[in-house]
Design a protein around this motif. Structure first.
Motif, PDB file in Angstrom:
ATOM      1  N   ALA A 171      -5.857 -11.660  -8.944  1.00  0.00           N
ATOM      2  CA  ALA A 171      -6.618 -11.401 -10.164  1.00  0.00           C
ATOM      3  C   ALA A 171      -8.108 -11.611  -9.941  1.00  0.00           C
ATOM      4  O   ALA A 171      -8.940 -10.898 -10.516  1.00  0.00           O
ATOM      5  CB  ALA A 171      -6.121 -12.314 -11.283  1.00  0.00           C
ATOM      6  N   THR A 172      -8.459 -12.585  -9.114  1.00  0.00           N
ATOM      7  CA  THR A 172      -9.873 -12.829  -8.825  1.00  0.00           C
ATOM      8  C   THR A 172     -10.489 -11.638  -8.112  1.00  0.00           C
ATOM      9  O   THR A 172     -11.603 -11.195  -8.444  1.00  0.00           O
ATOM     10  CB  THR A 172     -10.031 -14.095  -7.976  1.00  0.00           C
ATOM     11  N   LEU A 173      -9.787 -11.103  -7.107  1.00  0.00           N
ATOM     12  CA  LEU A 173     -10.281  -9.906  -6.424  1.00  0.00           C
ATOM     13  C   LEU A 173     -10.334  -8.713  -7.375  1.00  0.00           C
ATOM     14  O   LEU A 173     -11.276  -7.922  -7.346  1.00  0.00           O
ATOM     15  CB  LEU A 173      -9.379  -9.584  -5.232  1.00  0.00           C
ATOM     16  N   ALA A 174      -9.317  -8.593  -8.222  1.00  0.00           N
ATOM     17  CA  ALA A 174      -9.286  -7.473  -9.169  1.00  0.00           C
ATOM     18  C   ALA A 174     -10.454  -7.547 -10.135  1.00  0.00           C
ATOM     19  O   ALA A 174     -11.037  -6.521 -10.501  1.00  0.00           O
ATOM     20  CB  ALA A 174      -7.961  -7.472  -9.933  1.00  0.00           C
ATOM     21  N   ARG A 175     -10.802  -8.742 -10.559  1.00  0.00           N
ATOM     22  CA  ARG A 175     -11.927  -8.924 -11.485  1.00  0.00           C
ATOM     23  C   ARG A 175     -13.221  -8.398 -10.868  1.00  0.00           C
ATOM     24  O   ARG A 175     -14.043  -7.761 -11.541  1.00  0.00           O
ATOM     25  CB  ARG A 175     -12.067 -10.406 -11.829  1.00  0.00           C
ATOM     26  N   VAL A 176     -13.396  -8.608  -9.569  1.00  0.00           N
ATOM     27  CA  VAL A 176     -14.592  -8.126  -8.881  1.00  0.00           C
ATOM     28  C   VAL A 176     -14.539  -6.611  -8.725  1.00  0.00           C
ATOM     29  O   VAL A 176     -15.540  -5.902  -8.926  1.00  0.00           O
ATOM     30  CB  VAL A 176     -14.723  -8.810  -7.504  1.00  0.00           C
ATOM     31  N   LEU A 177     -13.351  -6.090  -8.396  1.00  0.00           N
ATOM     32  CA  LEU A 177     -13.223  -4.653  -8.160  1.00  0.00           C
ATOM     33  C   LEU A 177     -13.435  -3.839  -9.425  1.00  0.00           C
ATOM     34  O   LEU A 177     -14.105  -2.800  -9.398  1.00  0.00           O
ATOM     35  CB  LEU A 177     -11.844  -4.358  -7.570  1.00  0.00           C
ATOM     36  N   VAL A 178     -12.862  -4.277 -10.541  1.00  0.00           N
ATOM     37  CA  VAL A 178     -12.993  -3.487 -11.768  1.00  0.00           C
ATOM     38  C   VAL A 178     -14.405  -3.532 -12.329  1.00  0.00           C
ATOM     39  O   VAL A 178     -14.761  -2.705 -13.172  1.00  0.00           O
ATOM     40  CB  VAL A 178     -11.998  -3.975 -12.853  1.00  0.00           C
ATOM     41  N   ASP A 179     -15.215  -4.456 -11.842  1.00  0.00           N
ATOM     42  CA  ASP A 179     -16.580  -4.539 -12.342  1.00  0.00           C
ATOM     43  C   ASP A 179     -17.569  -3.806 -11.447  1.00  0.00           C
ATOM     44  O   ASP A 179     -18.774  -3.982 -11.573  1.00  0.00           O
ATOM     45  CB  ASP A 179     -16.999  -6.008 -12.483  1.00  0.00           C
ATOM     46  N   GLY A 180     -17.042  -3.027 -10.509  1.00  0.00           N
ATOM     47  CA  GLY A 180     -17.941  -2.148  -9.768  1.00  0.00           C
ATOM     48  C   GLY A 180     -18.125  -2.460  -8.302  1.00  0.00           C
ATOM     49  O   GLY A 180     -18.844  -1.736  -7.617  1.00  0.00           O
ATOM     50  N   ASN A 181     -17.491  -3.509  -7.766  1.00  0.00           N
ATOM     51  CA  ASN A 181     -17.601  -3.788  -6.344  1.00  0.00           C
ATOM     52  C   ASN A 181     -16.913  -2.676  -5.560  1.00  0.00           C
ATOM     53  O   ASN A 181     -15.739  -2.367  -5.821  1.00  0.00           O
ATOM     54  CB  ASN A 181     -16.961  -5.143  -6.016  1.00  0.00           C
ATOM     55  N   ARG A 182     -17.603  -2.086  -4.619  1.00  0.00           N
ATOM     56  CA  ARG A 182     -17.055  -0.947  -3.891  1.00  0.00           C
ATOM     57  C   ARG A 182     -16.681  -1.287  -2.442  1.00  0.00           C
ATOM     58  O   ARG A 182     -16.547  -0.400  -1.614  1.00  0.00           O
ATOM     59  CB  ARG A 182     -18.079   0.203  -3.890  1.00  0.00           C
ATOM     60  N   GLU A 183     -16.495  -2.568  -2.144  1.00  0.00           N
ATOM     61  CA  GLU A 183     -16.060  -2.957  -0.805  1.00  0.00           C
ATOM     62  C   GLU A 183     -14.662  -2.405  -0.557  1.00  0.00           C
ATOM     63  O   GLU A 183     -13.695  -2.755  -1.240  1.00  0.00           O
ATOM     64  CB  GLU A 183     -16.043  -4.479  -0.678  1.00  0.00           C
ATOM     65  N   LEU A 184     -14.527  -1.519   0.435  1.00  0.00           N
ATOM     66  CA  LEU A 184     -13.245  -0.876   0.704  1.00  0.00           C
ATOM     67  C   LEU A 184     -12.188  -1.893   1.098  1.00  0.00           C
ATOM     68  O   LEU A 184     -11.028  -1.807   0.654  1.00  0.00           O
ATOM     69  CB  LEU A 184     -13.404   0.175   1.800  1.00  0.00           C
ATOM     70  N   TRP A 185     -12.578  -2.883   1.896  1.00  0.00           N
ATOM     71  CA  TRP A 185     -11.557  -3.819   2.356  1.00  0.00           C
ATOM     72  C   TRP A 185     -11.063  -4.715   1.220  1.00  0.00           C
ATOM     73  O   TRP A 185      -9.927  -5.166   1.236  1.00  0.00           O
ATOM     74  CB  TRP A 185     -12.056  -4.636   3.545  1.00  0.00           C
ATOM     75  N   PHE A 186     -11.913  -4.941   0.207  1.00  0.00           N
ATOM     76  CA  PHE A 186     -11.446  -5.657  -0.980  1.00  0.00           C
ATOM     77  C   PHE A 186     -10.290  -4.880  -1.631  1.00  0.00           C
ATOM     78  O   PHE A 186      -9.276  -5.455  -2.021  1.00  0.00           O
ATOM     79  CB  PHE A 186     -12.579  -5.806  -2.000  1.00  0.00           C
ATOM     80  N   LEU A 187     -10.482  -3.561  -1.752  1.00  0.00           N
ATOM     81  CA  LEU A 187      -9.473  -2.711  -2.385  1.00  0.00           C
ATOM     82  C   LEU A 187      -8.177  -2.701  -1.581  1.00  0.00           C
ATOM     83  O   LEU A 187      -7.078  -2.702  -2.150  1.00  0.00           O
ATOM     84  CB  LEU A 187     -10.025  -1.286  -2.514  1.00  0.00           C
ATOM     85  N   LEU A 188      -8.291  -2.712  -0.262  1.00  0.00           N
ATOM     86  CA  LEU A 188      -7.107  -2.704   0.590  1.00  0.00           C
ATOM     87  C   LEU A 188      -6.416  -4.069   0.618  1.00  0.00           C
ATOM     88  O   LEU A 188      -5.186  -4.145   0.730  1.00  0.00           O
ATOM     89  CB  LEU A 188      -7.494  -2.293   2.020  1.00  0.00           C
ATOM     90  N   ALA A 189      -7.216  -5.134   0.521  1.00  0.00           N
ATOM     91  CA  ALA A 189      -6.650  -6.480   0.638  1.00  0.00           C
ATOM     92  C   ALA A 189      -6.042  -6.982  -0.665  1.00  0.00           C
ATOM     93  O   ALA A 189      -5.114  -7.807  -0.629  1.00  0.00           O
ATOM     94  CB  ALA A 189      -7.735  -7.457   1.094  1.00  0.00           C
ATOM     95  N   ALA A 190      -6.517  -6.487  -1.799  1.00  0.00           N
ATOM     96  CA  ALA A 190      -6.071  -7.020  -3.095  1.00  0.00           C
ATOM     97  C   ALA A 190      -4.561  -6.960  -3.303  1.00  0.00           C
ATOM     98  O   ALA A 190      -3.979  -7.911  -3.839  1.00  0.00           O
ATOM     99  CB  ALA A 190      -6.800  -6.297  -4.224  1.00  0.00           C
ATOM    100  N   PRO A 191      -3.855  -5.868  -2.904  1.00  0.00           N
ATOM    101  CA  PRO A 191      -2.403  -5.835  -3.150  1.00  0.00           C
ATOM    102  C   PRO A 191      -1.597  -6.769  -2.258  1.00  0.00           C
ATOM    103  O   PRO A 191      -0.447  -7.081  -2.588  1.00  0.00           O
ATOM    104  CB  PRO A 191      -2.027  -4.370  -2.862  1.00  0.00           C
ATOM    105  N   LEU A 192      -2.166  -7.218  -1.129  1.00  0.00           N
ATOM    106  CA  LEU A 192      -1.379  -7.992  -0.165  1.00  0.00           C
ATOM    107  C   LEU A 192      -0.852  -9.309  -0.734  1.00  0.00           C
ATOM    108  O   LEU A 192       0.351  -9.584  -0.625  1.00  0.00           O
ATOM    109  CB  LEU A 192      -2.207  -8.233   1.102  1.00  0.00           C
ATOM    110  N   PRO A 193      -1.708 -10.156  -1.339  1.00  0.00           N
ATOM    111  CA  PRO A 193      -1.148 -11.385  -1.905  1.00  0.00           C
ATOM    112  C   PRO A 193      -0.146 -11.124  -3.024  1.00  0.00           C
ATOM    113  O   PRO A 193       0.814 -11.886  -3.186  1.00  0.00           O
ATOM    114  CB  PRO A 193      -2.386 -12.128  -2.436  1.00  0.00           C
TER     115      PRO A 193
END
Length: 276
Positions: A171-193
């Motif tokens: 959820a912490t990573l998702a909070r950053v992603l939905v607010d506009g962070n475009r780091e590709l590896w964040f998007l790839l890593a978020a589903p893993l946990p």
């Protein structure tokens, strides 16, 4: 926007609770259930779809509200899990369950009322994100190791707590992603946990202790996310003596209701009808 986000999170909790009840019903009594076996069962798959819908609503809620509001709404899943579990068991919710649910609802309302507005965009650096994922993984591994050779109830609590920590990190990573962070590896890593958490939850559900497992999940998830949101994203916590006291009382009520609900929900192997 905070109220809107809380409403979306509550709706997501409804779907998540229904899905969790269905998946636990299928996994109960399995010795180390394999996902491949469970995925052949329509009821387990339906539970997965419900959890997916709840997760999507939760992510949208994170777009409009801080972690300190959205994640605690997940505890309301316990309220929705009552009729779901009762329907699967072909019984009515017990008075003690309803009383515990009312205590949780009061606590949740108190928490939402004291959280201040926050308009700043959250930011998470690469090093902080790596530390977040590594820390969540380490905690879940420790809990997994501690769950070995324990009683079914203790196993369910420890494994579900590990899953909650991983969901909080997600959820912490998702909070950053939905607010506009475009780091590709964040998007790839978020589903893993979240995927690892799914596996831990199936092991927890296999013990047949739905109440303790789901309660542990719904406490560990928001607690982890609130702590990470405050420490890493700078999200606000209640300030001022009155707000702080209200928040503490509300949190205590939520925790007490959760513990009481876990004790009163008779979702043990002796009460789970066979689904085979």
């Amino acid at each position: 926007m905070i109220v809107f986000a809380a409403g979306l999170a509550l709706l997501g909790s409804l779907f998540f609770a229904a899905g969790a009840a269905l998946q636990q019903f299928e996994a109960a009594g399995e010795a180390g259930p394999a996902l491949r076996r469970l995925m052949r069962r329509p009821r387990w798959l339906l539970g997965g779809l419900a959890i997916g819908a709840g997760t999507a609503l939760h992510i949208v809620a994170l777009k409009y509200g801080p972690l300190t509001v959205v994640q605690p709404m997940g505890v309301a899943g316990l309220l929705f899990a009552l009729p779901c579990a009762a329907a699967l068991q072909r019984r009515r919710p017990q008075p003690g369950e309803l009383a515990a649910a009312a205590v949780i609802a009061i606590g949740l309302i108190g928490l939402v009322l004291v959280v201040p507005e926050h308009s700043d965009s959250p930011y998470l650096g690469t090093g902080e994100a790596v530390a977040l994922l590594a820390g969540a993984a380490a905690v879940s591994l420790l809990l997994l190791a501690a769950a070995r050779r324990r009683t079914p109830a203790v196993q369910a609590v420890l494994l579900a707590t590990g899953a909650g920590v991983l969901y909080g990190a997600t959820a912490t990573l998702a909070r950053v992603l939905v607010d506009g962070n475009r780091e590709l590896w964040f998007l790839l890593a978020a589903p893993l946990p979240a995927l690892v958490a799914l596996g831990l939850l199936q092991r927890a559900y296999a013990a047949g202790r739905f109440g303790p497992a789901f309660a542990a999940l719904q406490v560990a998830d928001p607690l982890t996310a609130v702590v990470l949101g405050a420490l890493l994203l700078g999200e606000p916590l209640p300030t001022g003596p009155a707000s702080a006291v209200t928040a503490l009382v509300a949190a205590a009520l939520t925790a007490a209701g959760t513990v009481a609900l876990a004790r009163t929900t008779p979702m043990s192997p002796a009460h789970v009808p066979t689904a085979r």
